[in-house]
Design a protein around this motif. Structure first.
Motif, mmCIF file in Angstrom:
data_model
loop_
_atom_site.group_PDB
_atom_site.id
_atom_site.type_symbol
_atom_site.label_atom_id
_atom_site.label_comp_id
_atom_site.label_asym_id
_atom_site.label_seq_id
_atom_site.Cartn_x
_atom_site.Cartn_y
_atom_site.Cartn_z
ATOM 1 N N ILE A 1 6.468 22.573 -10.123
ATOM 2 C CA ILE A 1 5.334 21.732 -10.099
ATOM 3 C C ILE A 1 4.881 21.561 -8.536
ATOM 4 C CG2 ILE A 1 4.272 19.425 -10.650
ATOM 5 C CD1 ILE A 1 5.014 21.350 -13.305
ATOM 6 N N ARG A 2 3.816 21.801 -8.180
ATOM 7 C CA ARG A 2 3.392 21.821 -6.997
ATOM 8 C C ARG A 2 2.893 20.352 -6.658
ATOM 9 N NH1 ARG A 2 -0.403 22.673 -2.495
ATOM 10 N NH2 ARG A 2 0.779 23.335 -1.023
ATOM 11 N N GLN A 3 3.157 19.689 -5.597
ATOM 12 C CA GLN A 3 2.853 18.445 -5.077
ATOM 13 C C GLN A 3 2.426 18.747 -3.491
ATOM 14 O OE1 GLN A 3 5.061 14.897 -4.156
ATOM 15 N NE2 GLN A 3 7.032 15.881 -4.246
ATOM 16 N N ASP A 4 1.337 18.189 -3.000
ATOM 17 C CA ASP A 4 1.066 18.719 -1.565
ATOM 18 C C ASP A 4 1.703 17.488 -0.596
ATOM 19 O OD1 ASP A 4 -0.217 19.144 0.499
ATOM 20 O OD2 ASP A 4 -2.160 19.317 -0.184
ATOM 21 N N ILE A 5 2.893 17.820 -0.168
ATOM 22 C CA ILE A 5 3.536 16.821 0.522
ATOM 23 C C ILE A 5 2.916 16.552 1.977
ATOM 24 C CG2 ILE A 5 5.953 16.640 1.506
ATOM 25 C CD1 ILE A 5 6.891 18.773 -0.465
ATOM 26 N N GLU A 6 2.510 17.691 2.503
ATOM 27 C CA GLU A 6 1.793 17.499 3.975
ATOM 28 C C GLU A 6 0.687 16.555 3.762
ATOM 29 O OE1 GLU A 6 1.358 21.014 6.416
ATOM 30 O OE2 GLU A 6 -0.520 19.987 7.322
ATOM 31 N N GLU A 7 -0.146 16.559 2.587
ATOM 32 C CA GLU A 7 -1.229 15.805 2.394
ATOM 33 C C GLU A 7 -0.815 14.224 2.242
ATOM 34 O OE1 GLU A 7 -4.294 16.066 2.775
ATOM 35 O OE2 GLU A 7 -5.072 14.318 1.648
ATOM 36 N N THR A 8 0.273 14.232 1.727
ATOM 37 C CA THR A 8 0.864 12.721 1.360
ATOM 38 C C THR A 8 1.050 12.273 2.641
ATOM 39 O OG1 THR A 8 1.964 13.554 -0.711
ATOM 40 C CG2 THR A 8 2.676 11.597 0.359
ATOM 41 N N VAL B 1 0.947 -1.087 0.078
ATOM 42 C CA VAL B 1 -0.072 -0.070 -0.141
ATOM 43 C C VAL B 1 0.797 1.224 -0.111
ATOM 44 C CG1 VAL B 1 -1.681 1.065 1.186
ATOM 45 C CG2 VAL B 1 -1.607 -1.493 1.171
ATOM 46 N N TYR B 2 0.708 2.283 -0.843
ATOM 47 C CA TYR B 2 1.549 3.368 -0.894
ATOM 48 C C TYR B 2 0.822 4.585 -1.204
ATOM 49 C CZ TYR B 2 1.493 2.984 -6.145
ATOM 50 O OH TYR B 2 1.163 2.683 -7.349
ATOM 51 N N VAL B 3 1.233 5.723 -0.949
ATOM 52 C CA VAL B 3 0.801 6.984 -1.544
ATOM 53 C C VAL B 3 1.862 7.723 -2.179
ATOM 54 C CG1 VAL B 3 -0.022 9.258 -0.709
ATOM 55 C CG2 VAL B 3 -0.722 7.426 0.717
ATOM 56 N N ASP B 4 1.632 8.210 -3.322
ATOM 57 C CA ASP B 4 2.363 8.867 -4.350
ATOM 58 C C ASP B 4 2.099 10.335 -4.738
ATOM 59 O OD1 ASP B 4 4.940 9.303 -5.266
ATOM 60 O OD2 ASP B 4 5.018 7.482 -6.378
ATOM 61 N N SER B 5 2.893 10.918 -5.482
ATOM 62 C CA SER B 5 2.420 12.124 -6.107
ATOM 63 C C SER B 5 2.592 11.745 -7.707
ATOM 64 C CB SER B 5 3.199 13.285 -5.836
ATOM 65 O OG SER B 5 2.886 13.882 -4.794
ATOM 66 N N ASP B 6 1.769 12.393 -8.696
ATOM 67 C CA ASP B 6 1.901 12.077 -10.238
ATOM 68 C C ASP B 6 3.044 12.589 -10.473
ATOM 69 O OD1 ASP B 6 1.593 11.254 -12.387
ATOM 70 O OD2 ASP B 6 -0.090 12.741 -12.849
ATOM 71 N N ASN B 7 4.293 12.073 -10.302
ATOM 72 C CA ASN B 7 5.596 12.444 -10.590
ATOM 73 C C ASN B 7 5.989 12.588 -12.227
ATOM 74 O OD1 ASN B 7 6.886 12.763 -7.976
ATOM 75 N ND2 ASN B 7 6.805 10.584 -7.871
ATOM 76 N N ARG B 8 5.394 11.375 -12.756
ATOM 77 C CA ARG B 8 5.438 11.417 -14.325
ATOM 78 C C ARG B 8 4.686 12.503 -15.078
ATOM 79 N NH1 ARG B 8 6.422 5.994 -17.590
ATOM 80 N NH2 ARG B 8 6.640 6.783 -19.692
ATOM 81 N N GLY B 9 3.283 12.442 -14.663
ATOM 82 C CA GLY B 9 2.710 13.649 -15.070
ATOM 83 C C GLY B 9 3.083 14.984 -14.857
ATOM 84 N N GLY B 10 3.417 15.197 -13.734
ATOM 85 C CA GLY B 10 4.071 16.585 -13.265
ATOM 86 C C GLY B 10 5.281 16.938 -14.092
ATOM 87 N N ALA B 11 6.017 15.986 -14.431
ATOM 88 C CA ALA B 11 7.340 16.268 -15.190
ATOM 89 C C ALA B 11 6.773 16.602 -16.477
ATOM 90 C CB ALA B 11 8.283 14.847 -14.954
ATOM 91 N N ARG B 12 6.080 15.799 -17.072
ATOM 92 C CA ARG B 12 5.512 16.187 -18.458
ATOM 93 C C ARG B 12 5.081 17.835 -18.642
ATOM 94 N NH1 ARG B 12 3.332 10.647 -18.987
ATOM 95 N NH2 ARG B 12 1.379 11.355 -18.021
#
Lengths: 345, 345
Positions: free
Chosen positions: A298-305, A167-178
């Protein structure tokens, strides 16, 4: 150094309250089936003596410690130097505290200490574990499997050794990079470089893949490996300028890397964004606002992760922690990313 | 979300190695009285299966967890914002790791969570505790006494409620403060102000006492309370300039406070050190070197404080951890401070 450590006993509370040990025990464990005046007397005795229930004994019955371990697969020096970890811990701390669970952060000096972390996790001291910043060759996943504690990972796993679906939580790293690279293309840039993160981490690999999705035909000299630190960003930027002096844009794998790259560009007399546009990843504040110029990223919500990792684990430990808004369980949750425009690109 | 958590058992190791459960148990707990070829077979089976000994069961025998809790009586936001704590943890981490003890950092959102920390400490999860940044009205000392775990404190305690003499490590806060103020007097300054730390902490009280030792006759308006943060330093400096525009020196209770004070002095057009000399406390790097101008300050060895706290606790848990250089045990150890001259005073 040798004074006796005194601790009030159950017997002392029973004597003070004038009740049996069994009555004290029942009150301490919730008070079921004890008359209110007795409950009150026991509570007063507990308070007067400063009695703390023996949790080890209580845990033998409930099999719960109300404690969750957090393991960050980085030396403690890095944990305290990179604000990413503080933010992720902030989300975890808020969520665990809201459910009266103790956050137990297991710090290490480095990978040599991971076996000891595995022993602590196996030792019956926590109900579960939240693990992040794993590297591909870490022994931690195996040690955690061996420890047999429910675990939620931050970031998708990179191993494929028969481990049950983690089980994991991740950000959309690939989509964000694109999105980052498309933004640079949209500005008319053609010689776009990429400073990667540490490529033994899936977040760095996914961001590199996103770069390649858009720049499939890119000159391979335009990609240099970094390590998610400002020093790594400086080193990589120098190498890029030496290799490809005609580059006109840089996508840095995170904001700290971008901050290092910006320093080198200024040092070499390149104007940002006029000569070289720079874009980061994270939207780490205050870093992204305080660079010169302020950083498009590119913003990811680190606290929310972090919050979500804790929430998934608590739900797994006790389904009563689930609420109506929870989606159907799935092995991975991927959070969206968004472009934040500032002056650097 | 509901996959079974598998964990290799002692039985599985015994079957794999072709030996009895008792033999596996003896090998796992040190190998005493088991022939070498059998030890080797068991070790191989342990490795192949990824077996992790059940530390809970082992702890019942040895009564040791090889783990030490660290409790910082501040919200986790402060723990990660103030580099003081990272430095103290660095010293603790190095010392515990050198003795293969796990550092277990118990984070909280605030004082409301201290009862839960007390329960965890009482729960038989750690061998001892290192506690610092206590405030005068904290419930923690009582909770820790109730938990019955050996403890070493960072900073002398401020309570006097019959607690047995607590073992602590501190810096010479009062002597350091005297040296700071004498340095300012030696520069010919006469209107010397003091921005205190949080006065519910003994380190702040001791530094204020040191200031008063030298400036017994000082105008009381020259003392303003701060809170050890840059924002507190800014607020106090504004108040001081409004009250006493003729001040010619400031002793700030720590470097972060001094950094805030320097910003306000610049904003108000006061030249440092020409118009107002400023001195801090800690020699916190890189802060003290990066202020404008660089900060004259009182150096205390924060990392060493942490290292020594851990060392005293480990020695208390197991006298074999003592070495020949250890001084005779005493309840408190006070480390010296030194003046570091830079441009601000």
């Amino acid at each position: 150094m040798t004074e006796a450590v005194t601790r009030p006993t159950l017997e002392a509370v029973a004597a003070r309250a004038g009740v049996s040990r069994a009555t004290v025990s029942r009150v301490v464990n919730g008070g079921d089936g004890v008359r209110e005046p007795l409950v009150e007397r026991v509570r007063r005795a507990v308070e007067e003596l400063g009695y703390v229930p023996n949790q080890a004994a209580r845990s033998l019955v409930t099999r719960r410690h109300d404690a969750v371990a957090v393991v960050i697969a980085e030396p403690e020096t890095r944990v305290f130097a990179d604000p990413f970890f503080a933010l992720q811990l902030r989300g975890i701390s808020k969520e665990l505290t809201a459910h009266d669970n103790q956050l137990v952060l297991l710090l290490t000096e480095g990978r040599d200490d991971h076996a000891r972390v595995g022993r602590y996790l196996a030792g019956g001291h926590v109900d579960g574990a939240l693990v992040f910043s794993l590297h591909l060759d870490d022994a931690l996943p195996g040690l955690i499997r061996g420890a047999g504690v429910p675990t939620v990972f931050g970031g998708r796993s990179g191993w494929s050794d028969g481990t049950p679906r983690a089980v994991y939580v991740d950000s959309d790293n690939r989509g964000g990079a694109r999105a980052a690279v498309r933004h640079l293309v949209g500005l008319g840039r053609t010689r776009i470089a990429h400073i990667t993160g540490a490529l033994d981490q899936t977040s760095a690999v996914d961001r590199l893949d996103g770069f390649r999705d858009v720049m499939a035909e890119a000159d391979p000299r335009l990609v240099v490996e970094g390590d998610f630190t400002p020093a790594g960003g400086e080193r990589a930027m120098r190498e890029l300028l030496d290799r490809c002096p005609d580059l006109d844009a840089v996508f840095a794998a995170n904001d700290l890397t971008a901050a290092g790259a910006l320093r080198v560009l200024r040092e070499r007399g390149r104007r940002v964004p006029d000569d070289v546009a720079v874009i980061g990843f994270d939207d780490m504040l205050p870093v992204a606002e305080q660079t010169d110029p302020p950083l498009t990223t590119i913003r990811q919500d680190i606290e929310e992760t972090g919050r979500l990792m804790a929430r998934l684990l608590l739900r797994r430990l006790d389904p009563r922690n689930a609420d109506d808004t929870d989606a159907a369980p799935s092995p991975g949750v991927v959070l969206p990313t968004t472009l934040v425009r500032r002056a650097s690109a």
